[in-house]
Design a protein around this motif. Sequence first.
Motif, short mmCIF file in Angstrom:
data_model
loop_
_atom_site.label_atom_id
_atom_site.label_comp_id
_atom_site.label_asym_id
_atom_site.label_seq_id
_atom_site.Cartn_x
_atom_site.Cartn_y
_atom_site.Cartn_z
N VAL A 115 0.84 -1.20 0.00
CA VAL A 115 0.00 0.00 0.00
C VAL A 115 0.87 1.26 0.00
O VAL A 115 0.38 2.36 -0.24
N ASP A 116 2.14 1.09 0.27
CA ASP A 116 3.12 2.19 0.26
C ASP A 116 3.68 2.33 -1.15
O ASP A 116 4.38 1.43 -1.63
N GLY A 117 3.38 3.43 -1.82
CA GLY A 117 3.87 3.63 -3.18
C GLY A 117 5.37 3.60 -3.29
O GLY A 117 5.91 3.19 -4.33
N GLY A 118 6.08 4.02 -2.24
CA GLY A 118 7.54 3.99 -2.26
C GLY A 118 8.10 2.59 -2.32
O GLY A 118 9.23 2.38 -2.77
N ILE A 119 7.33 1.60 -1.87
CA ILE A 119 7.71 0.20 -1.97
C ILE A 119 7.11 -0.43 -3.22
O ILE A 119 7.77 -1.16 -3.96
N ALA A 120 5.84 -0.14 -3.47
CA ALA A 120 5.12 -0.80 -4.56
C ALA A 120 5.65 -0.42 -5.93
O ALA A 120 5.87 -1.30 -6.79
#
Length: 267
Positions: free
Chosen positions: A173-178
């Motif tokens: 759900v974290d764009g920085g990871i996804a």
Amino acid sequence: MERQGWADPSIAKGYADGFEMATRLVARKLADEVAAGPNCKALDLCTGHGVVAAELVARGSDVTGLDFSEPMIELAQSAVPTARFVQGDAMAMEFPDDTFDAVTIGFGVPHFPDPERGLKEVTRVLKPGGRVAFSIWRGKGSEGAFGWLFDAVERLADPSISLPSGPDAHMLVDGGIAKPMVENAGFHNVRLIDVASELCVSDPQVLFDVFDGGAVRAASLLKRQPKERRDAIRADLATLVQAEANTDIRGYFVPAPSVVITALSKG
């Protein structure tokens, strides 16, 4: 643990029943994002009880569903008799390269033992320019069913009882990871879309049962708790349902926010 849990017909049925409303709401968004329609050959990966497959079929797509759980495949085939369903491994699918126009994954990526490798396998079976859309529940710290459960377990559960190690089920759900993970798997135009999904329970006490009877990881933690701790977690969740849920004659509508991640296969 995942394979053993989802092989239990009661867990499969518990998930299908308990999460029915939320998964149906998200299925519509997944179908939108892959442009499901009569000219779309779609794979519904981790098809579960077939809720996304049903939405794809309703829009005229040619649908194949895959899941490792035999009870889930049986539920899906019964619910969507016009789709094809196969039992298989999402990490090593037997489909040829460039088979599908679209791949949907309704809350299945959190069950991949290696999410990036699983997404690379999705890239392989997608045609160049094909679309993927997958969903993730919002977890710890979120306002709704999953956030409430995480908070209650952290405060009230026996700290000596834990899950086996594995990927964080809610990290994407974290764009920085996804975004980098999805791009590294062979996609571009990665977008994250918030979805205000919700569960419906007949009574405030039932939210505990939804997790205890229809979610393998949560059930593993909850079923091993001493009775007094289980009762405390149940009461805590019920208090939040009573205070926060909307109601009508059907029951209590509990927020279960999620994120849909969508992208295009590089071609």
